[in-house]
Motif scaffolding. Structure first.
Motif, PDB file in Angstrom:
ATOM      1  N   HIS A  32      -2.739   1.012   1.030  1.00 27.47           N
ATOM      2  CA  HIS A  32      -1.611   1.008   1.865  1.00 27.47           C
ATOM      3  C   HIS A  32      -2.146   2.045   3.092  1.00 27.47           C
ATOM      4  O   HIS A  32      -1.899   1.508   4.436  1.00 27.47           O
ATOM      5  CB  HIS A  32      -0.023   1.999   1.511  1.00 27.47           C
ATOM      6  CG  HIS A  32       0.722   2.077   2.431  1.00 27.47           C
ATOM      7  ND1 HIS A  32       1.866   0.980   2.577  1.00 27.47           N
ATOM      8  CD2 HIS A  32       1.141   2.973   3.681  1.00 27.47           C
ATOM      9  CE1 HIS A  32       2.492   1.231   3.507  1.00 27.47           C
ATOM     10  NE2 HIS A  32       2.284   2.433   4.211  1.00 27.47           N
TER      11      HIS A  32
ATOM     12  N   GLU B 289       0.296  -4.660  -1.764  1.00 31.47           N
ATOM     13  CA  GLU B 289      -0.446  -3.943  -0.614  1.00 31.47           C
ATOM     14  C   GLU B 289      -1.575  -4.976  -0.302  1.00 31.47           C
ATOM     15  O   GLU B 289      -2.588  -4.113   0.349  1.00 31.47           O
ATOM     16  CB  GLU B 289      -0.609  -2.525  -1.445  1.00 31.47           C
ATOM     17  CG  GLU B 289       0.538  -1.743  -1.598  1.00 31.47           C
ATOM     18  CD  GLU B 289       1.044  -1.376  -0.098  1.00 31.47           C
ATOM     19  OE1 GLU B 289       0.689  -1.148   0.796  1.00 31.47           O
ATOM     20  OE2 GLU B 289       2.487  -1.362  -0.325  1.00 31.47           O
TER      21      GLU B 289
ATOM     22  N   PRO C  67       3.924   3.668  -2.042  1.00 30.19           N
ATOM     23  CA  PRO C  67       2.474   3.535  -1.478  1.00 30.19           C
ATOM     24  C   PRO C  67       2.493   4.352  -0.325  1.00 30.19           C
ATOM     25  O   PRO C  67       1.452   5.135   0.219  1.00 30.19           O
ATOM     26  CB  PRO C  67       2.340   2.156  -1.273  1.00 30.19           C
ATOM     27  CG  PRO C  67       3.291   1.225  -2.206  1.00 30.19           C
ATOM     28  CD  PRO C  67       4.381   2.299  -2.495  1.00 30.19           C
TER      29      PRO C  67
END
Length: 231
Positions: A25, A62, A213
């Protein structure tokens, strides 16, 4: 410049995936393309789409590149046991060649920032005398170590770092993940880890009520990995 790292931990259940998703992230927030692989996972749920692992799904969420679940996690096993035992029960030979091929295909997609997440700690067994640590050796990947901060973590972290270096790989960085917020002498323990581990600390992640995240990424500094990461 593309970069790839192998993510390992000081033990199982210390937030390795939580940190890996946070790292991905953080990379995306800096405008970098991302990809990830978790080549083997046990403890998977049977769904309409097949066996699915929560950790692998978190990594897939992600990834900015269009990866399929099977690309991220090619070997998924239902029992929540050691991967080599789950593979043996499924009649699959769990060796480095089996794992390396799918990972190389993910890395070949050329994301700016790629992560390969292991399972458990550094010396997780595969078939025969092989270990999962043989995978990053075969791929030549530098390592990011997730330290689950709790009683005993200094010993686990230092021994893991020594094993990584002895295997000829570079410890690129480590993350302090405070899994036990009540750890006695927390600051002193973190200071000792910083003194003993031969790599920069990429961040200290406190015990979060919601370890999303984005929340984890706010505690990480990817620039410490190298100059290719923009500040």
């Amino acid at each position: 410049m593309a970069a790839a790292y192998f993510v390992t931990g000081t033990d199982t259940e210390i937030g390795k995936t939580t940190i890996a998703a946070g790292l991905l992230h953080a990379a995306r927030a800096k405008g970098l393309s991302t990809a990830a692989a978790k080549p083997v996972a046990s403890g998977c749920e049977d769904t309409a789409d097949g066996l699915r692992n929560g950790d692998a799904l978190a990594l897939l969420g992600e990834c900015s590149l269009p990866l399929t679940y099977e690309e991220v996690n090619p070997l998924a096993f239902a029992p929540a046991i050691a991967p080599h035992l789950a593979a043996r029960e499924a009649g699959i030979q769990l060796d480095v060649d089996t794992l390396a091929g799918p990972v190389r295909r993910v890395l070949a997609k050329g994301a700016d920032f790629s992560l390969v997440e292991g399972a458990g700690g550094w010396r997780v067994p595969l078939a025969g005398s092989a270990n999962l640590s043989d995978l990053p050796i075969a791929l030549g990947l530098p390592v990011i170590l997730v330290v689950g901060v709790r009683l005993g973590c200094i010993n686990h972290a230092v021994l893991t770092a020594e094993a990584i270096q002895r295997d000829g790989l570079r410890l690129a960085g480590w993350v302090a993940n405070v899994v036990d917020p009540h750890t006695s002498r927390l600051e002193e323990n973190l200071a000792t880890l910083a003194e003993r581990l031969p790599a920069p600390c990429l961040g200290r992640v406190p015990h979060l009520a919601e370890a999303s995240p984005a929340a984890v990424a706010s505690h990480l500094d990817l620039a410490l990995l190298g100059t290719f990461i923009p500040r």
